[in-house]
Design a protein around this motif. Structure first.
Motif, PDB file in Angstrom:
ATOM      1  N   VAL A  94       0.579  -0.856   0.230  1.00  0.00           N
ATOM      2  CA  VAL A  94      -0.096  -0.078   0.010  1.00  0.00           C
ATOM      3  C   VAL A  94       1.305   1.428   0.118  1.00  0.00           C
ATOM      4  O   VAL A  94       1.926   1.327   1.088  1.00  0.00           O
ATOM      5  N   PHE A 148      -4.502   6.238  -0.960  1.00  0.00           N
ATOM      6  CA  PHE A 148      -3.369   5.286  -0.569  1.00  0.00           C
ATOM      7  C   PHE A 148      -3.633   4.600  -2.467  1.00  0.00           C
ATOM      8  O   PHE A 148      -5.030   4.712  -2.522  1.00  0.00           O
ATOM      9  N   SER A 179      -3.173   0.841  -3.816  1.00  0.00           N
ATOM     10  CA  SER A 179      -3.146  -0.841  -4.054  1.00  0.00           C
ATOM     11  C   SER A 179      -2.927  -1.255  -5.132  1.00  0.00           C
ATOM     12  O   SER A 179      -3.679  -1.040  -5.885  1.00  0.00           O
ATOM     13  N   ALA A 209      -5.664  -5.379  -1.147  1.00  0.00           N
ATOM     14  CA  ALA A 209      -4.828  -4.628   0.187  1.00  0.00           C
ATOM     15  C   ALA A 209      -6.386  -4.380   0.454  1.00  0.00           C
ATOM     16  O   ALA A 209      -6.939  -4.376   1.505  1.00  0.00           O
ATOM     17  N   LEU A 253      -8.314   4.879  -0.623  1.00  0.00           N
ATOM     18  CA  LEU A 253      -8.165   3.569  -1.490  1.00  0.00           C
ATOM     19  C   LEU A 253      -8.226   3.729  -2.620  1.00  0.00           C
ATOM     20  O   LEU A 253      -9.219   3.024  -2.851  1.00  0.00           O
ATOM     21  N   HIS A 294      -7.518   1.386  -5.681  1.00  0.00           N
ATOM     22  CA  HIS A 294      -6.825   0.103  -6.110  1.00  0.00           C
ATOM     23  C   HIS A 294      -7.054  -0.565  -7.961  1.00  0.00           C
ATOM     24  O   HIS A 294      -8.495   0.141  -7.891  1.00  0.00           O
TER      25      HIS A 294
END
Length: 208
Positions: free
Chosen positions: A3, A11, A13, A17, A82, A84
């Motif tokens: 991460v 973030f 990832s 994650a 996050l 991703h």
């Protein structure tokens, strides 16, 4: 599991994650942007998930989601976000770069450097780069980077500029290819008839 922290509340990832709930709690994640087609959105209390169903292909229209995702990231005031995809190398970095351009006031060049500082192995496909260039022109009226098209679409990409060319065999220099005379040792003044007759044949493999 990797991460990468782009900002204290943003973030990047891969797809593993979001499945780690203790990790999300430590990062205080309250918004997940899932830029995959098939990977599931986990259901956690207090965590919202936004799906961006785009394949990692140069022809995929990731730019259609730039504004929507950037607005959701910017509007998430309750915690961290996050973003991703499958490996965290192409789709999700492109979305984060679009956000940085729109809401952090940076150019595409700076947004790319910013993301690479936290995640050095990002590698966007050519189609996403072109869409980011168009987005930068729309926001700033100009481009700060230029993407060179590959010479042959069917060939493998060339090695990065940091790869030295000296890894291949180099042609011999003239000092190596020219013949160098073999220098015999100076004859000794004293005459010793008992000296071995093989004295002048030392190191017979050293021939030029």
């Amino acid at each position: 599991m990797s991460v990468s922290e782009v900002t204290p509340t943003l973030f990047l990832s891969g797809a593993d994650a979001p499945l780690n709930q203790p990790l999300l709690c430590r990062k205080r994640i309250t918004l997940i942007v899932n830029a995959t087609v098939t990977h599931p959105c986990p259901a956690y209390p207090g965590v919202e998930c936004v799906r961006v169903p785009v394949s990692d292909l140069p022809t995929a229209r990731l730019a259609d989601h730039f504004d929507r995702v950037a607005e959701r990231i910017h509007g998430n005031r309750s915690g961290g976000t996050l973003v991703h995809c499958v490996a965290g190398m192409s789709r999700s970095p492109a979305l984060v770069m679009a956000y940085l351009m729109r809401y952090r006031g940076v150019t595409l060049r700076r947004a790319h450097a910013w993301v690479r500082e936290s995640r050095p192995y990002v590698r966007l496909n050519a189609g996403f780069w072109e869409q980011l260039l168009q987005y930068e022109r729309r926001l700033y009226g100009r481009n700060t980077v230029k993407v060179q098209a590959p010479r042959d679409e069917g060939s493998r990409p060339p090695p990065p500029p940091s790869t030295p060319r000296l890894t291949r065999a180099q042609p011999e220099s003239p000092l190596v290819t020219r013949r160098v005379p073999f220098l015999l040792p100076k004859p000794q003044r004293r005459t010793d008839t008992k000296k071995s007759t093989h004295g002048g044949a030392r190191n017979p493999s050293l021939r030029f």
